[in-house]
Design a protein around this motif. Structure first.
Motif, mmCIF file in Angstrom:
data_model
loop_
_atom_site.group_PDB
_atom_site.id
_atom_site.type_symbol
_atom_site.label_atom_id
_atom_site.label_comp_id
_atom_site.label_asym_id
_atom_site.label_seq_id
_atom_site.Cartn_x
_atom_site.Cartn_y
_atom_site.Cartn_z
ATOM 1 N N PRO A 77 22.009 -41.610 5.272
ATOM 2 C CA PRO A 77 21.854 -40.309 4.610
ATOM 3 C C PRO A 77 22.745 -40.126 3.380
ATOM 4 O O PRO A 77 22.429 -39.315 2.512
ATOM 5 C CB PRO A 77 22.204 -39.299 5.701
ATOM 6 C CG PRO A 77 23.010 -40.064 6.701
ATOM 7 C CD PRO A 77 22.561 -41.495 6.611
ATOM 8 N N ARG A 78 23.838 -40.887 3.311
ATOM 9 C CA ARG A 78 24.772 -40.773 2.180
ATOM 10 C C ARG A 78 25.056 -42.157 1.605
ATOM 11 O O ARG A 78 25.005 -43.151 2.322
ATOM 12 C CB ARG A 78 26.075 -40.125 2.648
ATOM 13 C CG ARG A 78 25.938 -38.670 3.066
ATOM 14 C CD ARG A 78 27.219 -38.093 3.675
ATOM 15 N NE ARG A 78 27.736 -38.905 4.784
ATOM 16 C CZ ARG A 78 27.319 -38.812 6.045
ATOM 17 N NH1 ARG A 78 26.394 -37.963 6.377
ATOM 18 N NH2 ARG A 78 27.848 -39.572 6.982
ATOM 19 N N PRO A 79 25.384 -42.206 0.324
ATOM 20 C CA PRO A 79 25.687 -43.510 -0.290
ATOM 21 C C PRO A 79 26.774 -44.288 0.454
ATOM 22 O O PRO A 79 26.676 -45.511 0.581
ATOM 23 C CB PRO A 79 26.135 -43.147 -1.705
ATOM 24 C CG PRO A 79 25.466 -41.848 -1.987
ATOM 25 C CD PRO A 79 25.427 -41.121 -0.671
ATOM 26 N N GLY A 80 27.766 -43.604 0.975
ATOM 27 C CA GLY A 80 28.847 -44.289 1.680
ATOM 28 C C GLY A 80 28.386 -44.997 2.938
ATOM 29 O O GLY A 80 28.932 -46.045 3.309
ATOM 30 N N ASP A 81 27.388 -44.439 3.599
ATOM 31 C CA ASP A 81 26.839 -45.080 4.800
ATOM 32 C C ASP A 81 26.200 -46.421 4.443
ATOM 33 O O ASP A 81 26.377 -47.415 5.140
ATOM 34 C CB ASP A 81 25.783 -44.177 5.452
ATOM 35 C CG ASP A 81 26.335 -42.820 5.851
ATOM 36 O OD1 ASP A 81 27.455 -42.764 6.378
ATOM 37 O OD2 ASP A 81 25.622 -41.822 5.633
ATOM 38 N N LEU A 82 25.462 -46.422 3.350
ATOM 39 C CA LEU A 82 24.799 -47.643 2.897
ATOM 40 C C LEU A 82 25.806 -48.657 2.366
ATOM 41 O O LEU A 82 25.690 -49.856 2.620
ATOM 42 C CB LEU A 82 23.768 -47.297 1.827
ATOM 43 C CG LEU A 82 22.868 -48.420 1.331
ATOM 44 C CD1 LEU A 82 22.196 -49.172 2.470
ATOM 45 C CD2 LEU A 82 21.841 -47.850 0.373
ATOM 46 N N LYS A 83 26.833 -48.166 1.681
ATOM 47 C CA LYS A 83 27.863 -49.075 1.163
ATOM 48 C C LYS A 83 28.580 -49.787 2.303
ATOM 49 O O LYS A 83 28.870 -50.988 2.206
ATOM 50 C CB LYS A 83 28.863 -48.325 0.295
ATOM 51 C CG LYS A 83 29.908 -49.257 -0.308
ATOM 52 C CD LYS A 83 30.861 -48.539 -1.222
ATOM 53 C CE LYS A 83 31.851 -49.527 -1.826
ATOM 54 N NZ LYS A 83 32.806 -48.853 -2.712
ATOM 55 N N ALA A 84 28.844 -49.079 3.386
ATOM 56 C CA ALA A 84 29.510 -49.711 4.534
ATOM 57 C C ALA A 84 28.656 -50.851 5.086
ATOM 58 O O ALA A 84 29.175 -51.922 5.416
ATOM 59 C CB ALA A 84 29.790 -48.668 5.614
#
Length: 166
Positions: A77-84
């Protein structure tokens, strides 16, 4: 014969370019991140998820499996989730790339795609393809950012080298 160092350099560039994309999208709120912008993958989230998934998928193929699953964009849902997720995959990808040998690059790697079709190519062609694939979709990300009135980042190969030499 393909040079191992050239392939490794392409992957260092790819890692740098992906990191720049994550910098560009990191501050986006959920609405612009997930907004349908009419591209081949509708949103920024969907497009970047596709990049991350494809890098994972090919790495799995190179390790001898043929996954049929995709990463559902809704899991991020957020860019940080995908970056992780990308950072975890990138560690495995980096280890693979740094351990590849000239002989291994010439090996034929066979896999079954999501449609059940069997394909086979030399590893080096698949590896070059993957960097090219990610570059193509990073270009789409740049356009999508412009559509959202967000300044895209440059991810040119020569810019990567310019930054290295500074």
């Amino acid at each position: 014969m393909i040079d191992v160092r050239a392939v490794q350099e392409l992957y260092r560039y790819n890692r740098w370019a992906n990191a720049r994309v994550f910098e560009a999208i990191s501050g986006l709120a959920p609405d612009p991140f997930t907004r349908d912008l009419g591209s081949s993958h509708p949103s920024l989230r969907d497009t970047v998820t596709h990049i991350v998934w494809a890098e994972w998928l090919y790495l799995q193929r190179w390790k001898g499996t043929s996954p049929r699953t995709v990463f559902p964009p809704s899991d991020f849902p957020r860019p940080g989730d995908l970056k992780a997720r990308w950072l975890a995959i990138e560690l495995d990808l980096r280890a693979f790339v740094e351990s590849v040998t000239a002989e291994r690059l010439l090996d034929i790697v066979r896999y079954v795609n999501r449609q059940g079709e069997t394909w086979e190519y030399p590893l080096w062609r698949q590896m070059v393809h993957l960097v090219n694939h990610s570059s193509y979709h990073r270009g789409q990300v740049a356009t999508m950012l412009r559509q959202l009135q967000v300044q895209p980042v440059a991810t040119d190969f020569l810019l990567y080298h310019d930054e290295l030499s500074q």
